[in-house]
Design a protein around this motif. Structure first.
Motif, PDB file in Angstrom:
ATOM      1  N   ARG A 150       3.675  -0.883 -12.493  1.00 58.60           N
ATOM      2  CA  ARG A 150       3.281  -1.465 -11.368  1.00 58.60           C
ATOM      3  C   ARG A 150       3.396  -3.027 -11.103  1.00 58.60           C
ATOM      4  O   ARG A 150       3.484  -3.754 -12.028  1.00 58.60           O
ATOM      5  CB  ARG A 150       1.754  -1.087 -10.915  1.00 58.60           C
ATOM      6  CG  ARG A 150       1.345   0.357 -10.668  1.00 58.60           C
ATOM      7  CD  ARG A 150      -0.042   0.686 -10.360  1.00 58.60           C
ATOM      8  NE  ARG A 150      -1.087   0.359 -11.310  1.00 58.60           N
ATOM      9  CZ  ARG A 150      -1.742  -0.873 -11.396  1.00 58.60           C
ATOM     10  NH1 ARG A 150      -1.865  -1.479 -10.364  1.00 58.60           N
ATOM     11  NH2 ARG A 150      -2.604  -0.911 -12.464  1.00 58.60           N
ATOM     12  N   LYS A 158      -3.215  -6.175 -11.015  1.00 57.69           N
ATOM     13  CA  LYS A 158      -3.864  -4.884 -11.723  1.00 57.69           C
ATOM     14  C   LYS A 158      -5.123  -4.366 -10.827  1.00 57.69           C
ATOM     15  O   LYS A 158      -5.372  -3.288 -11.186  1.00 57.69           O
ATOM     16  CB  LYS A 158      -4.362  -5.324 -12.980  1.00 57.69           C
ATOM     17  CG  LYS A 158      -5.658  -6.113 -13.280  1.00 57.69           C
ATOM     18  CD  LYS A 158      -6.052  -6.472 -14.364  1.00 57.69           C
ATOM     19  CE  LYS A 158      -7.232  -7.309 -14.489  1.00 57.69           C
ATOM     20  NZ  LYS A 158      -7.971  -7.624 -15.845  1.00 57.69           N
ATOM     21  N   HIS A 159      -5.752  -5.110  -9.839  1.00 59.69           N
ATOM     22  CA  HIS A 159      -6.728  -4.401  -9.380  1.00 59.69           C
ATOM     23  C   HIS A 159      -6.498  -3.681  -7.907  1.00 59.69           C
ATOM     24  O   HIS A 159      -7.431  -2.751  -7.387  1.00 59.69           O
ATOM     25  CB  HIS A 159      -7.918  -5.603  -9.139  1.00 59.69           C
ATOM     26  CG  HIS A 159      -7.235  -6.739  -8.224  1.00 59.69           C
ATOM     27  ND1 HIS A 159      -6.570  -7.832  -8.728  1.00 59.69           N
ATOM     28  CD2 HIS A 159      -6.880  -6.838  -6.722  1.00 59.69           C
ATOM     29  CE1 HIS A 159      -6.011  -8.724  -7.773  1.00 59.69           C
ATOM     30  NE2 HIS A 159      -6.209  -8.128  -6.805  1.00 59.69           N
ATOM     31  N   TYR A 160      -5.167  -3.715  -7.418  1.00 61.08           N
ATOM     32  CA  TYR A 160      -4.791  -2.695  -6.386  1.00 61.08           C
ATOM     33  C   TYR A 160      -3.526  -2.012  -6.749  1.00 61.08           C
ATOM     34  O   TYR A 160      -2.773  -2.593  -7.460  1.00 61.08           O
ATOM     35  CB  TYR A 160      -5.045  -3.134  -5.144  1.00 61.08           C
ATOM     36  CG  TYR A 160      -3.836  -4.436  -4.716  1.00 61.08           C
ATOM     37  CD1 TYR A 160      -2.785  -3.866  -4.322  1.00 61.08           C
ATOM     38  CD2 TYR A 160      -4.096  -5.686  -4.809  1.00 61.08           C
ATOM     39  CE1 TYR A 160      -1.726  -4.630  -4.040  1.00 61.08           C
ATOM     40  CE2 TYR A 160      -3.109  -6.534  -4.259  1.00 61.08           C
ATOM     41  CZ  TYR A 160      -1.917  -6.100  -3.878  1.00 61.08           C
ATOM     42  OH  TYR A 160      -0.838  -6.992  -3.555  1.00 61.08           O
ATOM     43  N   ALA A 161      -3.311  -0.819  -5.896  1.00 55.96           N
ATOM     44  CA  ALA A 161      -2.072  -0.300  -6.467  1.00 55.96           C
ATOM     45  C   ALA A 161      -1.806   0.702  -5.169  1.00 55.96           C
ATOM     46  O   ALA A 161      -2.814   1.431  -4.184  1.00 55.96           O
ATOM     47  CB  ALA A 161      -2.315   0.495  -7.664  1.00 55.96           C
ATOM     48  N   MET A 186      -4.875   5.241 -12.779  1.00 56.72           N
ATOM     49  CA  MET A 186      -5.014   3.966 -12.225  1.00 56.72           C
ATOM     50  C   MET A 186      -6.731   3.393 -12.330  1.00 56.72           C
ATOM     51  O   MET A 186      -6.639   2.157 -12.591  1.00 56.72           O
ATOM     52  CB  MET A 186      -4.711   3.934 -10.702  1.00 56.72           C
ATOM     53  CG  MET A 186      -3.071   4.159 -10.707  1.00 56.72           C
ATOM     54  SD  MET A 186      -2.589   4.229  -8.665  1.00 56.72           S
ATOM     55  CE  MET A 186      -1.185   4.025  -8.514  1.00 56.72           C
ATOM     56  N   VAL A 193      -7.707  -0.386 -11.941  1.00 57.22           N
ATOM     57  CA  VAL A 193      -7.482  -0.635 -10.285  1.00 57.22           C
ATOM     58  C   VAL A 193      -8.750  -0.106  -9.583  1.00 57.22           C
ATOM     59  O   VAL A 193      -9.554   0.866  -9.642  1.00 57.22           O
ATOM     60  CB  VAL A 193      -6.500   0.540 -10.011  1.00 57.22           C
ATOM     61  CG1 VAL A 193      -6.428   0.722  -8.313  1.00 57.22           C
ATOM     62  CG2 VAL A 193      -5.092   0.317 -10.619  1.00 57.22           C
ATOM     63  N   LYS A 194      -9.058  -1.186  -8.660  1.00 54.53           N
ATOM     64  CA  LYS A 194     -10.348  -0.962  -7.826  1.00 54.53           C
ATOM     65  C   LYS A 194     -10.192  -0.467  -6.442  1.00 54.53           C
ATOM     66  O   LYS A 194     -10.723  -0.061  -5.654  1.00 54.53           O
ATOM     67  CB  LYS A 194     -11.109  -2.600  -7.512  1.00 54.53           C
ATOM     68  CG  LYS A 194     -11.378  -3.130  -9.062  1.00 54.53           C
ATOM     69  CD  LYS A 194     -12.460  -2.389  -9.560  1.00 54.53           C
ATOM     70  CE  LYS A 194     -13.008  -3.291 -10.534  1.00 54.53           C
ATOM     71  NZ  LYS A 194     -12.468  -3.924 -11.618  1.00 54.53           N
ATOM     72  N   ILE A 240      -7.430   1.613  -4.008  1.00 56.68           N
ATOM     73  CA  ILE A 240      -5.993   2.502  -3.770  1.00 56.68           C
ATOM     74  C   ILE A 240      -5.720   2.489  -2.198  1.00 56.68           C
ATOM     75  O   ILE A 240      -6.691   2.445  -1.433  1.00 56.68           O
ATOM     76  CB  ILE A 240      -6.574   3.824  -4.030  1.00 56.68           C
ATOM     77  CG1 ILE A 240      -6.887   4.084  -5.665  1.00 56.68           C
ATOM     78  CG2 ILE A 240      -5.263   4.926  -3.856  1.00 56.68           C
ATOM     79  CD1 ILE A 240      -5.649   4.112  -6.689  1.00 56.68           C
TER      80      ILE A 240
END
Length: 442
Positions: free
Chosen positions: A141, A145-148, A187, A192-193, A195
């Motif tokens: 990714r 790191k906190h969203y994907a 995730m 990940v917070k 999505i």
């Protein structure tokens, strides 16, 4: 010592996911670096949506080609939509190119690079692209790191008369629900917070696999995953927005009070000529239902100015619609005459300067509307995802009304140190057309 590879990504978030898949495959054998000038191998993931995107892609390829002379780069590969559409032309016009990779061949990137280091190679599906990634594929990714981004489907069946996407991305095809849930679960385990559910047409999700629209079901299952706090819906076509989906959004606290609905125009005749399903009245009714169900929802849309045959009256209809609805966010672009599309063949093309002037006028109108819409957040307490610490000591974050990269930010004052990638409660003290300013409340 292994060779290094850099991937340059252009275009939309759907393209970014493809780059992440290619990056994951390349990391099996090569060392990934961010700076193309330091790479032995450069992959440019191109875009071809409108003329400006094509120009940016070509200019980037030419820029990267310079590194073959001036730095350690030995191999240059073009991937993505422009490569799918103009592979032969790119190879002929840019002699520094060693490889071409189409949108249907993303999983073959490692093999293409290996071959390109020996001889010039071209891997493009001449048939309609069929590639569809799944949760078993290695993915590196590129977002924080906190969203994907989670691509729930690939391709498009809408065939809007101005758009080339179905030809370079293929027919609409959904990923199995189980694969998406496993990916989201993984995730969450990685921290990940948020999505972001994306596709060319997200509301269509599931119809080809299950014979029914499965986005509501998918949302509810992702919301059950521990650690995921925000679910954001992007690229939701209005004609398939069901009452069940509205109710699911309303009843699921993890779903951001935010919606991206690409409407493209508001004059019924123009919509018909664009091959867009639905009318201005349908759009008004949908937005009314959304706001009744979720009064605090922020609605984003995209509009095109200067579509062939667009008269002053039809453009005024668009302006009147935008004034009437009062979108929280709106993006616009001047119509781009894309070869091989029905709209490009029309004789009643609007002059380019008129297209651009209308786009500018629309965006000036929206700036005023956005400022007015922002006023309602003064004095409100908002949940903000902290993303960056600024040199002046303030923090930068996003509310649930702000999608990354395309919307505004929240500037946050805090006497205590905040953690990047975590949430904070912020009281909004000031606003402008795009951003909010506030202070952390303990």
């Amino acid at each position: 010592m292994s060779k290094s590879v850099a991937i340059v990504t252009l275009g939309c978030s759907k393209n970014q996911v493809d780059s992440e898949i290619m990056s994951g495959r390349m990391s099996e054998k090569y060392c990934l670096v961010k700076d193309p000038e330091q790479a032995d191998i450069i992959i440019v993931n191109t875009c071809t949506f409108i003329e400006r995107a094509k120009e940016e892609s070509i200019n980037t390829l030419l820029e990267m080609a310079q590194f073959k002379e001036d730095s350690q780069c030995k191999t240059l590969v073009a991937a993505g939509c422009l490569a799918q559409r103009y592979g032969e032309e790119l190879m002929a016009e840019i002699p520094e190119l060693d490889g071409i990779l189409g949108t249907g061949n993303v999983a073959e990137i490692l093999e293409v690079v290996e071959e390109a280091q020996i001889q010039k190679t071209r891997h493009v599906s001449l048939d309609i692209p069929q590639f569809l990634y799944n949760d078993t594929m290695s993915r590196n990714r590129l977002s924080p790191k906190h969203y994907a981004y989670v691509k729930v489907a690939e391709g498009c069946d809408n065939y809007c008369t101005y758009c080339i996407i179905p030809h370079v991305r293929g027919r609409f095809r959904s990923r199995p629900e189980e694969s998406i849930i496993r990916e989201a679960q993984h995730m969450a385990e990685e921290g990940v917070k948020e999505i972001l559910l994306i596709a060319q047409d997200t509301t269509r999700y599931g119809i080809d696999l299950y014979g029914e629209y499965r986005l509501p079901s998918l949302i509810r299952k992702i919301a059950d995953i521990e650690g995921i706090e925000w679910i954001r819906l992007m690229y939701c076509y209005p004609d398939l927005f069901t009452d069940e989906l509205i109710q699911t959004m309303k009843d699921t606290p993890k779903v951001c009070r935010y919606l991206d609905i690409p409407l493209q125009h508001a004059d019924n005749q123009i919509l018909k000529e664009m091959n867009r399903r639905g009318t201005r009245e349908d759009a008004e009714f949908l937005i009314q239902k959304l706001r009744q169900a979720m009064p605090d929802i922020r609605i984003r849309t995209t509009m095109i100015t200067g579509f062939p045959g667009e008269s002053e009256t039809q453009f005024k209809n668009l302006l009147d619609f935008v004034k009437f609805v009062g979108f929280d966010r709106l993006g616009a672009f001047a119509y781009s005459q894309e070869e091989s599309t029905p709209a490009a063949k029309r004789k009643d093309q609007v002059p380019e300067d008129v297209r651009e002037k209308r786009c500018e006028e629309l965006m000036q109108l929206q700036q005023t509307i956005s400022l007015e819409r922002q006023q309602r957040w003064r004095g409100q307490l908002l949940k903000v995802l902290i993303e960056e610490k600024l040199p002046d000591g303030r923090f930068l974050g996003r509310s649930e009304g702000d999608a990354p990269e395309i919307d505004g930010s929240v500037y946050v004052n805090s006497s205590a140190e905040l953690i990047i990638g975590e949430f904070a409660q912020v009281k909004i003290q000031d606003v402008d057309s795009y951003d909010l300013m506030g202070e952390v409340v303990s």
